[in-house]
Write a protein that holds these residues in place. Structure first.
Motif, PDB file in Angstrom:
ATOM      1  N   ALA A 124       0.831  -1.209   0.000  1.00  0.00           N
ATOM      2  CA  ALA A 124       0.000   0.000   0.000  1.00  0.00           C
ATOM      3  C   ALA A 124       0.864   1.257   0.000  1.00  0.00           C
ATOM      4  O   ALA A 124       0.544   2.252  -0.661  1.00  0.00           O
ATOM      5  CB  ALA A 124      -0.928  -0.013   1.219  1.00  0.00           C
ATOM      6  N   GLU A 125       1.981   1.200   0.719  1.00  0.00           N
ATOM      7  CA  GLU A 125       2.851   2.386   0.784  1.00  0.00           C
ATOM      8  C   GLU A 125       3.492   2.664  -0.575  1.00  0.00           C
ATOM      9  O   GLU A 125       3.565   3.823  -1.005  1.00  0.00           O
ATOM     10  CB  GLU A 125       3.933   2.192   1.847  1.00  0.00           C
ATOM     11  CG  GLU A 125       4.775   3.447   2.029  1.00  0.00           C
ATOM     12  CD  GLU A 125       5.706   3.356   3.215  1.00  0.00           C
ATOM     13  OE1 GLU A 125       5.628   4.213   4.104  1.00  0.00           O
ATOM     14  OE2 GLU A 125       6.520   2.409   3.274  1.00  0.00           O
ATOM     15  N   LEU A 126       3.928   1.607  -1.250  1.00  0.00           N
ATOM     16  CA  LEU A 126       4.531   1.821  -2.568  1.00  0.00           C
ATOM     17  C   LEU A 126       3.513   2.455  -3.520  1.00  0.00           C
ATOM     18  O   LEU A 126       3.835   3.412  -4.235  1.00  0.00           O
ATOM     19  CB  LEU A 126       5.042   0.498  -3.146  1.00  0.00           C
ATOM     20  CG  LEU A 126       5.651   0.609  -4.548  1.00  0.00           C
ATOM     21  CD1 LEU A 126       6.903   1.486  -4.518  1.00  0.00           C
ATOM     22  CD2 LEU A 126       5.963  -0.755  -5.127  1.00  0.00           C
ATOM     23  N   GLY A 127       2.278   1.936  -3.512  1.00  0.00           N
ATOM     24  CA  GLY A 127       1.239   2.510  -4.364  1.00  0.00           C
ATOM     25  C   GLY A 127       1.022   3.986  -4.053  1.00  0.00           C
ATOM     26  O   GLY A 127       0.936   4.823  -4.962  1.00  0.00           O
ATOM     27  N   ALA A 128       0.960   4.311  -2.763  1.00  0.00           N
ATOM     28  CA  ALA A 128       0.719   5.704  -2.363  1.00  0.00           C
ATOM     29  C   ALA A 128       1.882   6.609  -2.782  1.00  0.00           C
ATOM     30  O   ALA A 128       1.685   7.781  -3.092  1.00  0.00           O
ATOM     31  CB  ALA A 128       0.511   5.775  -0.847  1.00  0.00           C
ATOM     32  N   GLN A 129       3.100   6.037  -2.807  1.00  0.00           N
ATOM     33  CA  GLN A 129       4.272   6.859  -3.153  1.00  0.00           C
ATOM     34  C   GLN A 129       4.329   7.193  -4.635  1.00  0.00           C
ATOM     35  O   GLN A 129       4.819   8.257  -4.999  1.00  0.00           O
ATOM     36  CB  GLN A 129       5.556   6.137  -2.740  1.00  0.00           C
ATOM     37  CG  GLN A 129       5.857   6.264  -1.259  1.00  0.00           C
ATOM     38  CD  GLN A 129       6.928   5.275  -0.817  1.00  0.00           C
ATOM     39  OE1 GLN A 129       7.034   4.175  -1.355  1.00  0.00           O
ATOM     40  NE2 GLN A 129       7.713   5.675   0.155  1.00  0.00           N
ATOM     41  N   VAL A 130       3.886   6.288  -5.475  1.00  0.00           N
ATOM     42  CA  VAL A 130       4.131   6.520  -6.911  1.00  0.00           C
ATOM     43  C   VAL A 130       2.876   6.856  -7.713  1.00  0.00           C
ATOM     44  O   VAL A 130       2.996   7.252  -8.871  1.00  0.00           O
ATOM     45  CB  VAL A 130       4.848   5.320  -7.588  1.00  0.00           C
ATOM     46  CG1 VAL A 130       6.134   5.010  -6.883  1.00  0.00           C
ATOM     47  CG2 VAL A 130       3.945   4.110  -7.638  1.00  0.00           C
ATOM     48  N   ARG A 131       1.677   6.708  -7.141  1.00  0.00           N
ATOM     49  CA  ARG A 131       0.484   6.960  -7.953  1.00  0.00           C
ATOM     50  C   ARG A 131       0.457   8.415  -8.405  1.00  0.00           C
ATOM     51  O   ARG A 131       1.002   9.297  -7.740  1.00  0.00           O
ATOM     52  CB  ARG A 131      -0.788   6.581  -7.189  1.00  0.00           C
ATOM     53  CG  ARG A 131      -0.998   7.382  -5.932  1.00  0.00           C
ATOM     54  CD  ARG A 131      -2.073   6.753  -5.074  1.00  0.00           C
ATOM     55  NE  ARG A 131      -3.415   7.065  -5.567  1.00  0.00           N
ATOM     56  CZ  ARG A 131      -4.521   6.591  -4.992  1.00  0.00           C
ATOM     57  NH1 ARG A 131      -4.445   5.779  -3.955  1.00  0.00           N
ATOM     58  NH2 ARG A 131      -5.694   6.924  -5.458  1.00  0.00           N
ATOM     59  N   PRO A 132      -0.160   8.667  -9.559  1.00  0.00           N
ATOM     60  CA  PRO A 132      -0.096  10.022 -10.127  1.00  0.00           C
ATOM     61  C   PRO A 132      -0.782  11.069  -9.252  1.00  0.00           C
ATOM     62  O   PRO A 132      -0.341  12.210  -9.202  1.00  0.00           O
ATOM     63  CB  PRO A 132      -0.803   9.881 -11.479  1.00  0.00           C
ATOM     64  CG  PRO A 132      -1.454   8.551 -11.495  1.00  0.00           C
ATOM     65  CD  PRO A 132      -0.842   7.709 -10.450  1.00  0.00           C
ATOM     66  N   ASP A 133      -1.865  10.673  -8.570  1.00  0.00           N
ATOM     67  CA  ASP A 133      -2.575  11.621  -7.707  1.00  0.00           C
ATOM     68  C   ASP A 133      -2.142  11.399  -6.255  1.00  0.00           C
ATOM     69  O   ASP A 133      -2.976  11.265  -5.368  1.00  0.00           O
ATOM     70  CB  ASP A 133      -4.083  11.424  -7.851  1.00  0.00           C
ATOM     71  CG  ASP A 133      -4.480   9.960  -7.603  1.00  0.00           C
ATOM     72  OD1 ASP A 133      -3.585   9.092  -7.672  1.00  0.00           O
ATOM     73  OD2 ASP A 133      -5.658   9.697  -7.352  1.00  0.00           O
ATOM     74  N   ALA A 134      -0.810  11.319  -6.025  1.00  0.00           N
ATOM     75  CA  ALA A 134      -0.302  10.996  -4.689  1.00  0.00           C
ATOM     76  C   ALA A 134      -0.839  11.980  -3.654  1.00  0.00           C
ATOM     77  O   ALA A 134      -0.877  13.182  -3.904  1.00  0.00           O
ATOM     78  CB  ALA A 134       1.222  11.020  -4.701  1.00  0.00           C
ATOM     79  N   PRO A 135      -1.252  11.465  -2.495  1.00  0.00           N
ATOM     80  CA  PRO A 135      -1.756  12.345  -1.450  1.00  0.00           C
ATOM     81  C   PRO A 135      -0.622  13.214  -0.883  1.00  0.00           C
ATOM     82  O   PRO A 135       0.545  12.928  -1.130  1.00  0.00           O
ATOM     83  CB  PRO A 135      -2.276  11.362  -0.392  1.00  0.00           C
ATOM     84  CG  PRO A 135      -1.550  10.089  -0.649  1.00  0.00           C
ATOM     85  CD  PRO A 135      -1.240  10.053  -2.107  1.00  0.00           C
ATOM     86  N   PRO A 136      -0.959  14.289  -0.152  1.00  0.00           N
ATOM     87  CA  PRO A 136       0.096  15.112   0.439  1.00  0.00           C
ATOM     88  C   PRO A 136       1.027  14.235   1.272  1.00  0.00           C
ATOM     89  O   PRO A 136       0.573  13.326   1.961  1.00  0.00           O
ATOM     90  CB  PRO A 136      -0.676  16.079   1.345  1.00  0.00           C
ATOM     91  CG  PRO A 136      -2.077  16.044   0.870  1.00  0.00           C
ATOM     92  CD  PRO A 136      -2.303  14.724   0.224  1.00  0.00           C
ATOM     93  N   ARG A 137       2.310  14.491   1.145  1.00  0.00           N
ATOM     94  CA  ARG A 137       3.259  13.567   1.742  1.00  0.00           C
ATOM     95  C   ARG A 137       3.732  14.052   3.089  1.00  0.00           C
ATOM     96  O   ARG A 137       3.985  15.238   3.286  1.00  0.00           O
ATOM     97  CB  ARG A 137       4.445  13.407   0.812  1.00  0.00           C
ATOM     98  CG  ARG A 137       4.043  12.645  -0.429  1.00  0.00           C
ATOM     99  CD  ARG A 137       4.965  12.942  -1.545  1.00  0.00           C
ATOM    100  NE  ARG A 137       4.980  11.850  -2.513  1.00  0.00           N
ATOM    101  CZ  ARG A 137       5.707  11.858  -3.601  1.00  0.00           C
ATOM    102  NH1 ARG A 137       6.488  12.893  -3.848  1.00  0.00           N
ATOM    103  NH2 ARG A 137       5.669  10.865  -4.426  1.00  0.00           N
ATOM    104  N   ALA A 138       3.909  13.084   3.995  1.00  0.00           N
ATOM    105  CA  ALA A 138       4.509  13.392   5.288  1.00  0.00           C
ATOM    106  C   ALA A 138       5.986  13.682   5.066  1.00  0.00           C
ATOM    107  O   ALA A 138       6.582  13.234   4.087  1.00  0.00           O
ATOM    108  CB  ALA A 138       4.344  12.209   6.223  1.00  0.00           C
TER     109      ALA A 138
END
Lengths: 349, 73
Positions: free
Chosen positions: A242-256
Motif C-alpha cells: 500500500a505504501e509503494l502505491g501511495a508513493q508513486v500513484r499520479p494523484d499521490a496524497p500530500p506527503r509526510a
C-alpha cells in the motif's frame, strides 16, 4: 538467528548481530566534510538516505539552518531511493517467496529510470496489476477484492500469507510513532543517557517496530488487515504494498516529511530519515570541525532487537517440520526487510 | 546497516552471470542489474545480484577504509 523448536512450536528465538559497528570507528577523528563524503560510500543499500542523515546531523551540530528548497531536494532523493529499495525486494525477493520467478528485467528498467512516469508504469504493471486501478487499496473492501484477484507476485505472496498463516509473526511490540521528528528528539535524549542505546534501541522503555506498518497503520486497508491478523508478517507485507502505491500513484496524497534535523546542543545534532525499512537516525558530536563521536540508530536495530518485533512474533509459532519452520521464519524475516544477510539456525529441543 | 564492500568481477560468463572475488572468496552473482560491468570492475553485491558498479579509485579507497578497521569487539 537461532530458533529453538520442540518439534511442534518455536520455544525461543535468539538474534545475534555480527555486524561491525563501524560508524564511530571510521568517522570519529575526521573532519565534518570528510565524514559527510564517506558515509554514502560505506552503506550499499540506502546510501543516499545515509548521506542525507549525515548532512542533516552535521548541519544541526554546527547550528546551520538549511533552507526549505535544499530539504525538499533531499527528501526527493530519499523518496526515490525508498521506492527503488522496495522494488528490489518486490521484484526479486517476493516472487521467490511466492514460488514465482524474479523479475530482474523490470527492476533493471526501474533502476535506469530512477523516478517519474517509467517507474510508475512498472509499479502499475508488475505490482498493482494492469487490470487494477490505483485506488484499489484505498479502502478495506476494495483492497480485499484486489488481493483475491490480482495476478502479480506481490499480490500472490500477500494472498498466500493470508490463506496459510495470517497471524504469522504477530507481536504485541508497539509501533514507533510515525512522527520522525518527535521520535528523533526522544532518541537524542536516550543516546545522551545510554552509551549503548543504538545497539538495542527502545521507545518508552520497550522495543518498538519501525517501517511501513508503523507509517501506514492508519491507512484503511492496512488497518483492516492488522485488525484481523495483528501486527503480523501479513500486515507488514500489505503495508509495504500500500505504501509503494501511495508513493508513486499520479494523484499521490500530500506527503509526510521524510527527513529533518534536530539540534541537540552546540556541537551536537541529529539527522533523521524515514527510509524504506524505517526510521534512520544519525547522531554526531563535533568539536573544532572534527567528528568526536558518531552513532547511527538504524531500522534493523529496532526490528531485530533481541526482544523486538521479530523475536516476539516468532515465539510460539507452530510448525510440524523443520522445512515448514524455516519457510515461516524466512517469511517473517523478509516481512521486516533486514538490511543485512542473515542465517537461520534451528535447534531442536 | 549493510556495508558497501566492493567486490571484483573476476570472470564474466556469457549471459548475465559472473564470478566475483570478495576478499578471496569466489562466488557466482548475476549482473542483470549492472549489465555494463566488465571483468576488472568493482561492484556492490546484495543477495546474489550486483546492484551497483563503482569507480575503481573509489572502490580501492573504500576497501582501504575497511581494511584499516579492527574486527568488532
Amino acid at each position: 538467528m537461532r530458533a529453538a523448536w520442540d518439534g511442534s512450536r518455536v520455544t525461543g528465538v535468539e538474534i545475534a548481530s555480527r555486524r561491525p559497528r563501524v560508524a564511530n570507528r571510521l568517522l570519529a577523528g575526521r573532519t565534518v566534510d570528510e565524514a559527510v563524503a564517506m558515509v554514502p560510500r560505506l552503506f550499499s543499500l540506502c546510501g543516499r538516505s545515509q548521506a542525507v542523515a549525515a548532512a542533516l546531523a552535521c548541519e544541526a551540530a554546527a547550528g546551520q539552518v538549511h533552507d526549505a528548497r535544499i530539504l525538499s531536494e533531499r527528501e526527493g532523493a530519499v523518496r526515490s531511493e525508498a521506492v527503488q529499495e522496495v522494488l528490489r525486494r518486490m521484484l526479486l525477493d517476493w516472487p521467490r517467496l511466492a514460488g514465482m520467478a524474479p523479475d530482474a528485467a523490470a527492476l533493471g528498467d526501474a533502476r535506469r529510470a530512477l523516478t517519474g512516469d517509467a517507474v510508475r508504469a512498472i509499479v502499475k504493471a508488475r505490482i498493482v496489476g494492469a487490470g487494477s486501478d490505483w485506488a484499489v487499496l484505498d479502502d478495506a473492501a476494495s483492497g480485499d477484492r484486489w488481493l483475491e484477484a490480482a495476478a502479480t507476485p506481490v499480490a500472490a505472496l500477500i494472498r498466500r500469507s493470508a490463506a496459510e498463516r495470517p497471524a504469522l509473526a504477530a507481536s504485541e511490540v508497539a509501533l514507533l510513532p510515525a512522527d520522525g521528528e518527535a521520535v528523533a528528539r526522544a532518541i537524542g535524549v536516550a543516546l545522551a543517557a545510554d552509551a549503548a542505546f543504538e545497539r538495542a534501541p527502545s521507545w518508552r522503555g520497550a522495543p518498538a517496530e519501525t517501517g511501513a506498518l508503523a507509517r501506514m497503520r492508519m491507512q484503511p486497508w492496512v488497518a483492516a488487515v492488522a485488525a484481523r491478523s495483528g501486527r503480523s508478517a501479513l500486515a507488514r507485507l500489505a503495508a509495504r504494498g500500500a505504501e509503494l502505491g501511495a508513493q508513486v500513484r499520479p494523484d499521490a496524497p500530500p506527503r509526510a516529511r521524510v527527513a529533518g534535523a534536530v539540534p541537540i546542543a552546540p556541537g551536537a545534532g541529529l539527522g533523521w530519515v524515514e527510509t524504506a525499512r524505517g526510521l534512520l537516525v544519525h547522531a554526531v558530536e563535533i568539536a573544532a570541525g572534527t567528528v568526536r563521536r558518531y552513532r547511527i540508530v538504524a531500522p534493523t536495530e529496532w526490528n531485530f532487537h533481541p526482544r523486538g518485533a521479530l523475536a516476539a512474533g516468532l515465539a510460539g509459532v507452530a510448525a510440524a517440520g523443520e522445512g515448514e519452520l524455516r519457510r515461516l521464519v524466512h517469511l517473517a524475516v523478509e516481512s521486516l526487510d533486514p538490511c543485512v544477510a542473515y542465517r537461520v539456525e534451528v535447534s531442536q529441543a | 546497516m549493510c556495508l558497501a564492500v566492493p567486490v571484483l568481477v573476476v570472470k564474466r560468463h556469457d549471459g548475465e552471470d559472473a564470478i566475483i572475488d570478495a576478499g578471496g572468496v569466489r562466488k557466482q552473482v548475476s549482473l542483470a542489474l549492472v549489465p555494463e560491468a566488465r571483468e576488472g570492475d568493482y561492484v556492490i553485491v546484495h543477495v546474489g545480484y550486483a546492484i551497483g558498479r563503482l569507480d575503481p579509485d573509489e572502490a580501492l579507497k573504500t576497501l582501504a577504509l575497511f581494511a584499516g578497521m579492527e574486527p568488532a569487539a
